[in-house]
Write a protein that holds these residues in place. Sequence first.
Motif, PDB file in Angstrom:
ATOM      1  N   ARG A 179       0.822  -1.209   0.000  1.00  0.00           N
ATOM      2  CA  ARG A 179       0.000   0.000   0.000  1.00  0.00           C
ATOM      3  C   ARG A 179       0.861   1.266   0.000  1.00  0.00           C
ATOM      4  N   ALA A 180       0.487   2.169  -0.881  1.00  0.00           N
ATOM      5  CA  ALA A 180       1.201   3.437  -1.010  1.00  0.00           C
ATOM      6  C   ALA A 180       0.246   4.424  -1.646  1.00  0.00           C
ATOM      7  N   ASN A 181       0.607   5.694  -1.596  1.00  0.00           N
ATOM      8  CA  ASN A 181      -0.207   6.673  -2.298  1.00  0.00           C
ATOM      9  C   ASN A 181      -0.130   6.410  -3.799  1.00  0.00           C
ATOM     10  N   PRO A 182      -1.250   6.515  -4.501  1.00  0.00           N
ATOM     11  CA  PRO A 182      -1.205   6.339  -5.953  1.00  0.00           C
ATOM     12  C   PRO A 182      -0.122   7.211  -6.580  1.00  0.00           C
ATOM     13  N   GLY A 183       0.618   6.610  -7.475  1.00  0.00           N
ATOM     14  CA  GLY A 183       1.729   7.316  -8.095  1.00  0.00           C
ATOM     15  C   GLY A 183       3.066   7.030  -7.432  1.00  0.00           C
ATOM     16  N   GLN A 184       3.003   6.343  -6.294  1.00  0.00           N
ATOM     17  CA  GLN A 184       4.254   6.045  -5.581  1.00  0.00           C
ATOM     18  C   GLN A 184       4.409   4.544  -5.360  1.00  0.00           C
ATOM     19  N   GLY A 185       5.666   4.134  -5.181  1.00  0.00           N
ATOM     20  CA  GLY A 185       5.957   2.747  -4.831  1.00  0.00           C
ATOM     21  C   GLY A 185       5.308   1.771  -5.795  1.00  0.00           C
ATOM     22  N   CYS A 186       4.617   0.776  -5.252  1.00  0.00           N
ATOM     23  CA  CYS A 186       3.939  -0.216  -6.097  1.00  0.00           C
ATOM     24  C   CYS A 186       2.711   0.366  -6.774  1.00  0.00           C
ATOM     25  N   PHE A 187       2.325   1.569  -6.421  1.00  0.00           N
ATOM     26  CA  PHE A 187       1.076   2.131  -6.937  1.00  0.00           C
ATOM     27  C   PHE A 187       1.247   3.084  -8.105  1.00  0.00           C
ATOM     28  N   THR A 188       2.356   2.935  -8.845  1.00  0.00           N
ATOM     29  CA  THR A 188       2.399   3.672 -10.105  1.00  0.00           C
ATOM     30  C   THR A 188       1.550   2.905 -11.121  1.00  0.00           C
ATOM     31  N   HIS A 189       1.024   3.639 -12.076  1.00  0.00           N
ATOM     32  CA  HIS A 189       0.112   3.044 -13.062  1.00  0.00           C
ATOM     33  C   HIS A 189       0.780   1.887 -13.802  1.00  0.00           C
ATOM     34  N   THR A 190       2.021   2.086 -14.245  1.00  0.00           N
ATOM     35  CA  THR A 190       2.673   1.041 -15.040  1.00  0.00           C
ATOM     36  C   THR A 190       3.042  -0.174 -14.185  1.00  0.00           C
ATOM     37  N   THR A 191       3.305   0.045 -12.917  1.00  0.00           N
ATOM     38  CA  THR A 191       3.612  -1.101 -12.053  1.00  0.00           C
ATOM     39  C   THR A 191       2.363  -1.941 -11.827  1.00  0.00           C
ATOM     40  N   ILE A 192       1.239  -1.298 -11.624  1.00  0.00           N
ATOM     41  CA  ILE A 192       0.002  -2.057 -11.434  1.00  0.00           C
ATOM     42  C   ILE A 192      -0.311  -2.858 -12.703  1.00  0.00           C
ATOM     43  N   ILE A 193      -0.152  -2.220 -13.857  1.00  0.00           N
ATOM     44  CA  ILE A 193      -0.374  -2.956 -15.112  1.00  0.00           C
ATOM     45  C   ILE A 193       0.624  -4.104 -15.241  1.00  0.00           C
ATOM     46  N   HIS A 194       1.872  -3.833 -14.883  1.00  0.00           N
ATOM     47  CA  HIS A 194       2.905  -4.876 -14.936  1.00  0.00           C
ATOM     48  C   HIS A 194       2.453  -6.111 -14.145  1.00  0.00           C
ATOM     49  N   GLU A 195       1.974  -5.895 -12.941  1.00  0.00           N
ATOM     50  CA  GLU A 195       1.560  -7.043 -12.124  1.00  0.00           C
ATOM     51  C   GLU A 195       0.352  -7.747 -12.747  1.00  0.00           C
ATOM     52  N   TRP A 196      -0.568  -6.976 -13.293  1.00  0.00           N
ATOM     53  CA  TRP A 196      -1.704  -7.613 -13.987  1.00  0.00           C
ATOM     54  C   TRP A 196      -1.235  -8.410 -15.188  1.00  0.00           C
ATOM     55  N   LEU A 197      -0.206  -7.930 -15.891  1.00  0.00           N
ATOM     56  CA  LEU A 197       0.275  -8.676 -17.060  1.00  0.00           C
ATOM     57  C   LEU A 197       0.893 -10.010 -16.645  1.00  0.00           C
ATOM     58  N   HIS A 198       1.397 -10.092 -15.415  1.00  0.00           N
ATOM     59  CA  HIS A 198       1.784 -11.419 -14.923  1.00  0.00           C
ATOM     60  C   HIS A 198       0.545 -12.308 -14.786  1.00  0.00           C
ATOM     61  N   ILE A 199      -0.495 -11.772 -14.177  1.00  0.00           N
ATOM     62  CA  ILE A 199      -1.730 -12.551 -14.035  1.00  0.00           C
ATOM     63  C   ILE A 199      -2.251 -12.975 -15.414  1.00  0.00           C
ATOM     64  N   VAL A 200      -2.132 -12.072 -16.378  1.00  0.00           N
ATOM     65  CA  VAL A 200      -2.552 -12.379 -17.746  1.00  0.00           C
ATOM     66  C   VAL A 200      -1.756 -13.570 -18.288  1.00  0.00           C
ATOM     67  N   GLY A 201      -0.498 -13.692 -17.862  1.00  0.00           N
ATOM     68  CA  GLY A 201       0.276 -14.874 -18.249  1.00  0.00           C
ATOM     69  C   GLY A 201       1.736 -14.637 -18.604  1.00  0.00           C
ATOM     70  N   PHE A 202       2.197 -13.403 -18.520  1.00  0.00           N
ATOM     71  CA  PHE A 202       3.541 -13.107 -18.998  1.00  0.00           C
ATOM     72  C   PHE A 202       4.612 -13.173 -17.914  1.00  0.00           C
ATOM     73  N   MET A 203       5.789 -13.632 -18.345  1.00  0.00           N
ATOM     74  CA  MET A 203       6.995 -13.489 -17.543  1.00  0.00           C
ATOM     75  C   MET A 203       7.687 -12.200 -17.984  1.00  0.00           C
ATOM     76  N   HIS A 204       8.991 -12.120 -17.749  1.00  0.00           N
ATOM     77  CA  HIS A 204       9.711 -10.892 -18.106  1.00  0.00           C
ATOM     78  C   HIS A 204      10.436 -11.035 -19.445  1.00  0.00           C
ATOM     79  N   MET A 205      10.504  -9.937 -20.155  1.00  0.00           N
ATOM     80  CA  MET A 205      11.121  -9.929 -21.483  1.00  0.00           C
ATOM     81  C   MET A 205      12.542 -10.505 -21.489  1.00  0.00           C
ATOM     82  N   GLN A 206      13.335 -10.145 -20.489  1.00  0.00           N
ATOM     83  CA  GLN A 206      14.751 -10.530 -20.583  1.00  0.00           C
ATOM     84  C   GLN A 206      15.000 -11.987 -20.236  1.00  0.00           C
TER      85      GLN A 206
END
Length: 366
Positions: A179-206
């Motif tokens: 938990r963090a204020n939106p825009g900070q820590g784990c609560f940046t928009h791209t980080t939240i999407i990143h975690e959802w993309l794991h749920i969607v099924g993806f690992m990491h590019m590298q």
Amino acid sequence: MWSSLVLLSVVGCALAGPPVSRTKDQIESFKAYLERSRRDDGIRIESRMLANPKASEWENSGKFQGDILLNDEQAEYLVQEYSGTASKSDSAARNAYILGNARWPANTIIYEFNNEFTNAQVNAIYAAMREISARTCIRFRRRERWETVFVRITGRSDGCYANVGYWPRMGVHTLNLARANPGQGCFTHTTIIHEWLHIVGFMHMQSTHNRDDYVRILWQNISPGMEHNFEKYGTNVVNNMGLPYEYASNMHYGRYGFSVNRQATMLPIYNDNGLMGQQQFVTGWDWLRANRHYNCPGAWSAPINAEELSQGTYLHEYKGEEDAVIEDLPQGDVVEDLPQEEQVANVPQGFEAEKISMVEEARQDE
Ligand SMILES: [Zn+2]
């Protein structure tokens, strides 16, 4: 002792005919690492960030590859893959970049919130879900009481991490955002999407099979014991969905992940325009990979710049929202079942700038 080490390595070499090239020690070490990554070490994300401030929150979250929560089947399969004993036909892990061929049925991710977030945090999570729905054919639906296979969104303080894909035998999947204020820590928009993309099924590019053509790993700068975060996986585990390697992907490590000395642990071989590991946006190809993984309408026939492909261009330039690759997806509300009081319509554009009051009392967990 030396003689036994030598013997082990000789045995290792003897066994090392293609495709197996791992020693018993390496395999044991990999297993131990996977087990460690699945245990809760209780360290807060803030402490982890202090240890390696140049890495992202999700790289620093203490799980497999930083932020992947492996289930039993996945861990077992990765060990098999690592030791070269995985069956090519194993249905647990065929279609990926993505780990496992485990798509959410009916393209619908079922979720529920742990009751521990502020309205602003819930809205930030919904904003990420709305964007995923707007750019792919993946949908979200709130869990019904009788449903046993779903994503539980939690806010534990140890980091940002998630399971990968859909695993009915696992039942409750986890997507955790400290938990963090939106825009900070784990609560940046791209980080939240990143975690959802794991749920969607993806690992990491590298970790994809051809990454050595694009990045150089600086093993000497990696924190001891963390080297396994830089493993790559074969085409029976990962799949680039017909798209070129992409430095700017929302799913790519930055230069400093798992660094022991604040020196780079990974460098692009080609000019990445400073975009490798960027945390500012999700690329058109990130969306296209997701669309292809779910066979969304038009995903495989969408125009890809053929010249880029034929020239082997590795870098996709983000062209902004107006150039979203998928054009024939349904428009309209994307999280139709959100309760009215939680509708995200009032979340400002670029909500990362949104200021909300600190909610410290809720963060005194553990
Ligand atoms: Zn990740």
